[in-house]
Design an enzyme around this catalytic site. Structure first.
Site, short mmCIF file in Angstrom:
data_model
loop_
_atom_site.label_atom_id
_atom_site.label_comp_id
_atom_site.label_asym_id
_atom_site.label_seq_id
_atom_site.Cartn_x
_atom_site.Cartn_y
_atom_site.Cartn_z
N PRO A 196 -16.02 -40.95 -11.56
CA PRO A 196 -15.40 -42.67 -11.06
C PRO A 196 -14.74 -42.70 -12.78
O PRO A 196 -15.40 -42.81 -13.38
CB PRO A 196 -15.85 -43.16 -10.93
CG PRO A 196 -16.90 -42.54 -10.27
CD PRO A 196 -17.35 -40.85 -10.72
N TYR B 192 -1.51 18.64 21.36
CA TYR B 192 -2.00 17.17 21.32
C TYR B 192 -0.47 16.40 22.47
O TYR B 192 -0.47 16.17 23.30
CB TYR B 192 -1.84 16.48 20.23
CG TYR B 192 -1.57 14.78 20.76
CD1 TYR B 192 -2.63 14.34 21.63
CD2 TYR B 192 -0.97 14.26 20.05
CE1 TYR B 192 -2.82 12.48 21.67
CE2 TYR B 192 -0.88 13.15 20.22
CZ TYR B 192 -1.61 12.22 20.89
OH TYR B 192 -1.87 10.90 21.15
#
Length: 375
Positions: free
Chosen positions: A282, A104
């Protein structure tokens, strides 16, 4: 308009480069890949004002493909340019393996030589990059990138194999590679000893890389964010996320729910504290405590409420009205007992940042009502 040709345009580097270049309105980007009609290459080369030659072979079916796919294709491009009487700038992505004598490396070194010869003979600018391991999004796992394989397999709960965790890898990030390539296109390549450079180059042991990637997966459970001040960790985390299965982009958080609402930790960092989401029903008041060193920031993003403070040792109460209709951060200073009340008719959602992660051994949280009783 300048025309740019990218060979290997469907590959890892080519795909990323193509996307970046497509954002430049003064360029026309053409591509050529292994599956394309070879007869089209001549006209593509002839029409190019700059060539990024990124095509190559590193996992062939037979070793002869190293020569044909690396050396041969490069020589073909050079021959086409010379036969057309062109001196087109040519950039080639080679490999650090070109300094080795394996098949390679030999094929990549011969391709480099063909490009250097072309530059000397024609006077064309040539840019040769000997790239180390490249990592980033869209890299093919289980092919030629250990990082891509580890990211993909760990993200998908697949096994991995580490032959030697002490091996040190040199790596460059795809965005840094692309930035360097674009700098060459603009005539500003960084060159040293004939070869163009990509910076920064990150080095890490294989075992350390795997441990980092595994920590990314585990961060969903412990809600910790990796150390983004470290450039390599930041880039590796981005890479890991790109390999998540498409049905696992989301993950649940542990909601601590009671009759007052809920409190959920979102993210934690060792140096920048943690972020949580608080939902109050609340009429509900939460808090009534103070800290010596720990400090916080509150941001109401939905609903409306009141944050009250009283300095320890004082009777004066300080009030801040907060609302999701007007995003405003309220600092929670040390030495002040404080609470937050939902004064609206719907749930109030507050994003809370604390400068440190919660430590049950040292909570630095002391109960004291904001409103004093004078009975």
């Amino acid at each position: 308009m300048k025309t740019v040709l990218i060979t290997g345009s469907n590959g890892f580097v080519g795909r990323n480069l193509s996307v970046f270049l497509a954002q430049r309105k003064n360029l026309k980007v053409t591509g050529f890949d292994v599956d394309d009609d070879q007869s089209a290459l001549s006209s593509l080369v002839a029409g190019a004002d700059f060539i990024f030659h990124l095509a190559g072979v590193n996992r062939p079916q037979n070793v002869e493909e190293f020569t044909s796919g690396n050396t041969g294709l490069t020589q073909t491009i050079v021959s086409l340019l010379q036969s057309q009487g062109k001196s087109t700038p040519l950039l080639i992505s080679s490999s650090t393996q070109a300094a080795q004598d394996n098949l390679y490396g030999i094929s990549k070194r011969a391709a480099e030589d063909a490009v250097f010869d072309y530059g000397r003979q024609t006077g064309a600018p040539v840019y040769v990059y000997r790239l180390p391991n490249v990592f980033g999004k869209w890299c093919r796992p289980n092919y030629n990138s250990a990082v891509a394989t580890f990211c993909n397999n760990i993200a998908n709960d697949l096994p991995i194999q580490i032959n030697d965790p002490t091996v040190t890898m040199s790596l460059v990030y795809i965005d840094d590679v692309v930035s360097s390539f674009i700098a060459a296109l603009d005539g500003m390549a960084a060159v040293q000893d004939e070869f163009c450079q990509v910076q920064p180059v990150h080095t890490a042991r294989l075992g350390e890389i795997v441990a980092l990637i595994r920590s990314f997966r585990e961060s969903r459970e412990d809600r910790r964010i990796p150390d983004m001040s470290d450039p390599f960790t930041k880039k590796l985390y981005s890479t890991y996320l790109s390999y998540l299965p498409t049905d696992q982009f989301s993950y649940p958080l542990k909601m601590n729910v009671d009759e007052r609402g809920s409190f959920t930790e979102f993210i934690k960092t060792p140096d920048r504290g943690q972020v949580s989401v608080n939902i109050s029903k609340p009429g509900i008041t939460k808090g009534n405590h103070w800290h010596h060193t720990k400090n916080e920031k509150f941001l109401v993003v939905s609903g409306q409420g009141m944050i009250r403070f009283r300095k320890i040792g004082s009777e004066e109460i300080i009030e801040y009205v907060v609302s999701g209709n007007k995003l405003e951060v309220v600092d929670i200073p040390t030495g002040y007992t404080h609470n937050i009340t939902n004064t609206g008719e719907a749930d109030m959602v507050t994003v809370m940042w604390c400068n440190e992660m919660f430590d049950p051994e040292k909570p630095d949280t002391f109960f004291e009502p904001v409103e004093l009783s004078h009975e």
